[in-house]
Design a protein around this motif. Structure first.
Motif, PDB file in Angstrom:
ATOM      1  N   GLU A 207     -32.086  58.327  39.658  1.00  0.00           N
ATOM      2  CA  GLU A 207     -30.916  59.185  40.256  1.00  0.00           C
ATOM      3  C   GLU A 207     -30.911  60.530  40.035  1.00  0.00           C
ATOM      4  O   GLU A 207     -30.430  61.336  40.569  1.00  0.00           O
ATOM      5  N   ILE A 208     -32.246  60.978  39.656  1.00  0.00           N
ATOM      6  CA  ILE A 208     -32.466  62.423  39.098  1.00  0.00           C
ATOM      7  C   ILE A 208     -32.231  63.402  40.343  1.00  0.00           C
ATOM      8  O   ILE A 208     -31.600  64.344  40.461  1.00  0.00           O
ATOM      9  N   GLN A 209     -33.195  62.847  41.441  1.00  0.00           N
ATOM     10  CA  GLN A 209     -33.315  63.559  42.781  1.00  0.00           C
ATOM     11  C   GLN A 209     -31.898  64.004  43.252  1.00  0.00           C
ATOM     12  O   GLN A 209     -31.722  65.218  43.414  1.00  0.00           O
ATOM     13  N   GLN A 210     -31.215  62.907  43.421  1.00  0.00           N
ATOM     14  CA  GLN A 210     -29.888  62.986  43.938  1.00  0.00           C
ATOM     15  C   GLN A 210     -28.897  63.969  43.077  1.00  0.00           C
ATOM     16  O   GLN A 210     -28.023  64.776  43.630  1.00  0.00           O
ATOM     17  N   ALA A 211     -29.016  63.657  41.846  1.00  0.00           N
ATOM     18  CA  ALA A 211     -28.178  64.618  41.057  1.00  0.00           C
ATOM     19  C   ALA A 211     -28.437  66.091  40.799  1.00  0.00           C
ATOM     20  O   ALA A 211     -27.663  67.001  40.992  1.00  0.00           O
ATOM     21  N   VAL A 212     -29.729  66.418  41.224  1.00  0.00           N
ATOM     22  CA  VAL A 212     -30.204  67.725  41.234  1.00  0.00           C
ATOM     23  C   VAL A 212     -29.640  68.372  42.639  1.00  0.00           C
ATOM     24  O   VAL A 212     -29.092  69.495  42.818  1.00  0.00           O
ATOM     25  N   GLU A 213     -29.798  67.676  43.495  1.00  0.00           N
ATOM     26  CA  GLU A 213     -29.221  68.105  44.976  1.00  0.00           C
ATOM     27  C   GLU A 213     -27.606  68.208  44.825  1.00  0.00           C
ATOM     28  O   GLU A 213     -27.189  69.146  45.295  1.00  0.00           O
ATOM     29  N   ALA A 214     -27.061  67.389  43.992  1.00  0.00           N
ATOM     30  CA  ALA A 214     -25.421  67.339  44.092  1.00  0.00           C
ATOM     31  C   ALA A 214     -25.104  68.706  43.028  1.00  0.00           C
ATOM     32  O   ALA A 214     -23.927  69.042  42.917  1.00  0.00           O
ATOM     33  N   VAL A 239     -37.006  69.136  43.737  1.00  0.00           N
ATOM     34  CA  VAL A 239     -36.296  69.480  44.347  1.00  0.00           C
ATOM     35  C   VAL A 239     -35.997  71.063  44.087  1.00  0.00           C
ATOM     36  O   VAL A 239     -35.800  71.946  45.097  1.00  0.00           O
ATOM     37  N   ALA A 240     -36.236  71.343  43.027  1.00  0.00           N
ATOM     38  CA  ALA A 240     -36.273  73.062  42.595  1.00  0.00           C
ATOM     39  C   ALA A 240     -37.057  73.691  43.419  1.00  0.00           C
ATOM     40  O   ALA A 240     -36.706  74.837  43.758  1.00  0.00           O
ATOM     41  N   GLU A 241     -38.353  73.365  43.492  1.00  0.00           N
ATOM     42  CA  GLU A 241     -39.410  74.004  44.441  1.00  0.00           C
ATOM     43  C   GLU A 241     -39.044  74.155  45.906  1.00  0.00           C
ATOM     44  O   GLU A 241     -38.906  75.226  46.250  1.00  0.00           O
ATOM     45  N   ALA A 242     -38.322  72.981  46.619  1.00  0.00           N
ATOM     46  CA  ALA A 242     -37.835  72.938  47.866  1.00  0.00           C
ATOM     47  C   ALA A 242     -36.781  73.944  47.764  1.00  0.00           C
ATOM     48  O   ALA A 242     -36.664  74.769  48.978  1.00  0.00           O
ATOM     49  N   LYS A 243     -35.875  74.043  47.014  1.00  0.00           N
ATOM     50  CA  LYS A 243     -34.700  74.922  46.995  1.00  0.00           C
ATOM     51  C   LYS A 243     -34.862  76.559  46.310  1.00  0.00           C
ATOM     52  O   LYS A 243     -33.802  77.270  46.223  1.00  0.00           O
ATOM     53  N   GLN A 244     -36.107  76.545  45.813  1.00  0.00           N
ATOM     54  CA  GLN A 244     -36.530  77.872  45.198  1.00  0.00           C
ATOM     55  C   GLN A 244     -35.448  78.038  44.316  1.00  0.00           C
ATOM     56  O   GLN A 244     -34.938  79.215  43.847  1.00  0.00           O
ATOM     57  N   ILE A 245     -35.189  77.219  43.222  1.00  0.00           N
ATOM     58  CA  ILE A 245     -34.327  77.296  42.074  1.00  0.00           C
ATOM     59  C   ILE A 245     -35.317  77.272  40.751  1.00  0.00           C
ATOM     60  O   ILE A 245     -36.049  76.436  40.557  1.00  0.00           O
ATOM     61  N   PRO A 246     -35.407  78.398  40.052  1.00  0.00           N
ATOM     62  CA  PRO A 246     -35.958  78.309  38.775  1.00  0.00           C
ATOM     63  C   PRO A 246     -35.900  77.361  37.876  1.00  0.00           C
ATOM     64  O   PRO A 246     -34.314  77.280  37.511  1.00  0.00           O
ATOM     65  N   VAL A 247     -36.675  76.762  36.928  1.00  0.00           N
ATOM     66  CA  VAL A 247     -36.302  75.911  35.812  1.00  0.00           C
ATOM     67  C   VAL A 247     -36.675  76.316  34.567  1.00  0.00           C
ATOM     68  O   VAL A 247     -37.686  76.748  34.355  1.00  0.00           O
ATOM     69  N   ILE A 248     -35.767  76.409  33.602  1.00  0.00           N
ATOM     70  CA  ILE A 248     -36.036  76.651  32.384  1.00  0.00           C
ATOM     71  C   ILE A 248     -35.718  75.548  31.462  1.00  0.00           C
ATOM     72  O   ILE A 248     -34.850  74.768  31.662  1.00  0.00           O
ATOM     73  N   ALA A 250     -36.321  73.150  27.513  1.00  0.00           N
ATOM     74  CA  ALA A 250     -35.957  73.268  26.204  1.00  0.00           C
ATOM     75  C   ALA A 250     -37.052  72.866  25.272  1.00  0.00           C
ATOM     76  O   ALA A 250     -37.108  72.953  24.243  1.00  0.00           O
ATOM     77  N   GLU A 251     -38.306  72.425  26.041  1.00  0.00           N
ATOM     78  CA  GLU A 251     -39.452  72.486  25.194  1.00  0.00           C
ATOM     79  C   GLU A 251     -40.821  72.237  25.977  1.00  0.00           C
ATOM     80  O   GLU A 251     -40.760  72.513  27.328  1.00  0.00           O
ATOM     81  N   GLU A 252     -41.816  72.541  25.288  1.00  0.00           N
ATOM     82  CA  GLU A 252     -43.196  72.873  26.170  1.00  0.00           C
ATOM     83  C   GLU A 252     -43.712  71.832  27.118  1.00  0.00           C
ATOM     84  O   GLU A 252     -44.229  71.942  28.214  1.00  0.00           O
ATOM     85  N   GLY A 253     -43.504  70.723  26.789  1.00  0.00           N
ATOM     86  CA  GLY A 253     -44.063  69.504  27.562  1.00  0.00           C
ATOM     87  C   GLY A 253     -43.503  69.700  29.139  1.00  0.00           C
ATOM     88  O   GLY A 253     -44.170  69.473  30.198  1.00  0.00           O
ATOM     89  N   THR A 254     -42.170  69.958  29.058  1.00  0.00           N
ATOM     90  CA  THR A 254     -41.261  70.310  30.250  1.00  0.00           C
ATOM     91  C   THR A 254     -41.959  71.332  31.124  1.00  0.00           C
ATOM     92  O   THR A 254     -41.954  71.403  32.375  1.00  0.00           O
ATOM     93  N   VAL A 255     -42.407  72.477  30.457  1.00  0.00           N
ATOM     94  CA  VAL A 255     -43.128  73.560  31.186  1.00  0.00           C
ATOM     95  C   VAL A 255     -44.183  72.999  31.750  1.00  0.00           C
ATOM     96  O   VAL A 255     -44.696  73.370  33.044  1.00  0.00           O
ATOM     97  N   GLU A 256     -45.255  72.127  31.080  1.00  0.00           N
ATOM     98  CA  GLU A 256     -46.367  71.803  31.566  1.00  0.00           C
ATOM     99  C   GLU A 256     -46.142  70.681  32.707  1.00  0.00           C
ATOM    100  O   GLU A 256     -46.895  70.731  33.624  1.00  0.00           O
ATOM    101  N   GLY A 257     -44.710  70.312  32.729  1.00  0.00           N
ATOM    102  CA  GLY A 257     -44.550  69.200  33.808  1.00  0.00           C
ATOM    103  C   GLY A 257     -43.975  70.076  35.177  1.00  0.00           C
ATOM    104  O   GLY A 257     -43.667  69.372  36.121  1.00  0.00           O
ATOM    105  N   GLY A 258     -43.867  71.499  34.879  1.00  0.00           N
ATOM    106  CA  GLY A 258     -43.356  72.064  36.183  1.00  0.00           C
ATOM    107  C   GLY A 258     -42.285  73.145  35.868  1.00  0.00           C
ATOM    108  O   GLY A 258     -41.844  73.871  36.839  1.00  0.00           O
ATOM    109  N   ALA A 259     -41.749  73.160  34.853  1.00  0.00           N
ATOM    110  CA  ALA A 259     -40.620  74.451  34.326  1.00  0.00           C
ATOM    111  C   ALA A 259     -41.277  75.623  34.409  1.00  0.00           C
ATOM    112  O   ALA A 259     -42.520  75.620  34.043  1.00  0.00           O
ATOM    113  N   VAL A 260     -40.397  76.824  34.653  1.00  0.00           N
ATOM    114  CA  VAL A 260     -41.150  77.966  34.420  1.00  0.00           C
ATOM    115  C   VAL A 260     -41.381  78.618  33.016  1.00  0.00           C
ATOM    116  O   VAL A 260     -42.447  79.245  32.759  1.00  0.00           O
TER     117      VAL A 260
END
Length: 326
Positions: A207-214, A239-248, A250-260
């Motif tokens: 459900e994550i992709q749909q929730a981000v869109e919402a 979704v963030a990349e497609a909509k050009q929305i920066p992602v911040i 709470a932890e390092e692994g998520t940055v490795e996964g594509g957060a800013v």
């Protein structure tokens, strides 16, 4: 906010967790670590970099102390029912101590394991999760370490990277107590920074992709230490990349996964800190009931320049000069 290339060391804060007990020793030279042997069960909620690192750090504490341990590791693959089954299995096993990694796993373990020390790690608010009576005095056989993030500072970081941000989106799992706690904290921290929080909840990774869109027209997305969202971070980032929305994050692994970027917890160190608590229980006879829950002692500033480019944001030069790169 000051950034540092090296890890930031913060003070220990009392909290409660799960701990170890009932140990066996093959020799009397416990002080040197030689001859000791224990059996420990590990119930990890789901596989993702943060929790994997916490588990590895926990095991490293024993290796570094020269203590022999037979680890029985189980992964619940994000399923609460599976975490409960693992807990029931461990309750029937002849363990000296047990470790739960993440809140749902800890809740399942605490319900079933009452006669040996139970430690937890990567639990944001063990009091709200009803794992301990208080952070200072857990009160039973459970204690451990909290991964409470410096959310106010993380939102300040977001404002430095996205100065014009006003509306911040958060997607989180409705079934995770820790996630609701973090959302409440984010909403409290947002006001003084002129930010408004928009939320969407999910019950499964699908459900994550749909929730981000919402979330609609948000200026940035904040990802808390939510196990479901972090395990499915690729869907959110897409979704963030497609909509050009920066992602911040709470932890390092998520940055490795594509957060800013993040000012985040070093989960390997958090796990090692938990392992050191376990050693104090097993070797020194400390009582989990009176061992305060501890918080992370090491944070790191991390940025992902490639992710920033894909999400249409420029990281300020002063941050680039001082933060770690992924």
């Amino acid at each position: 906010m000051a950034f540092a290339r090296a890890k930031l060391i913060t003070g220990l804060v009392a909290t409660s967790a799960l701990v170890l007990a009932g140990c066996t020793s093959d020799s009397d030279d416990g002080a040197s670590g030689g001859g000791e042997s224990y059996k420990i069960g590990i119930n990890q909620l789901v596989q993702h970099p943060a929790l994997d690192s916490a588990t590895e750090g926990f095991k490293e504490a024993f290796s570094e102390a020269g203590v022999e341990v037979e680890f029985e590791e189980q992964n619940a693959n994000g399923e609460q029912g599976t975490a409960l089954t693992i807990a029931q299995q461990f309750a029937a096993d002849d363990l000296d101590l047990a470790l739960a990694v993440a809140t749902p796993a800890a809740q399942a373990m605490a319900q079933n394991i009452t006669d040996i020390p139970l430690l937890f790690t990567a639990v944001t608010d063990p009091v709200s999760a009803e794992l301990v009576d208080s952070m200072e005095e857990p009160g039973a056989n459970v204690t451990g370490t909290s991964d409470a993030a410096p959310i106010d500072q993380q939102l300040e970081l977001l404002k430095q990277i996205v100065p014009d941000a006003e509306r911040i989106g958060i997607v989180y799992a409705s079934g995770e107590v820790n996630s609701q706690v973090q959302v409440d904290q984010a909403e409290e921290a947002a006001g003084p920074l002129g930010l408004e929080i928009e939320t969407q909840t999910v019950t499964t990774v699908n459900e994550i992709q749909q929730a981000v869109e919402a979330l609609g027209d948000v200026d940035a997305i904040y990802v808390p230490t939510d196990n479901m969202i972090v395990s499915g971070i690729a869907s959110l980032v897409q979704v963030a990349e497609a909509k050009q929305i920066p992602v911040i994050a709470a932890e390092e692994g998520t940055v490795e996964g594509g957060a800013v970027a993040t000012l985040g917890i070093d989960y390997t160190e958090l796990g090692r800190q938990t392992g050191e608590m376990a050693l104090r229980i097993l070797r020194d006879g400390e009582d989990p009931a009176t061992m305060p829950v501890e918080t992370a002692t090491e944070f790191t500033y991390v940025v992902n320049e490639d992710a920033a480019e894909r999400q249409g944001v420029t990281i300020p030069e002063d941050i680039l000069a001082e933060a770690e790169k992924k």
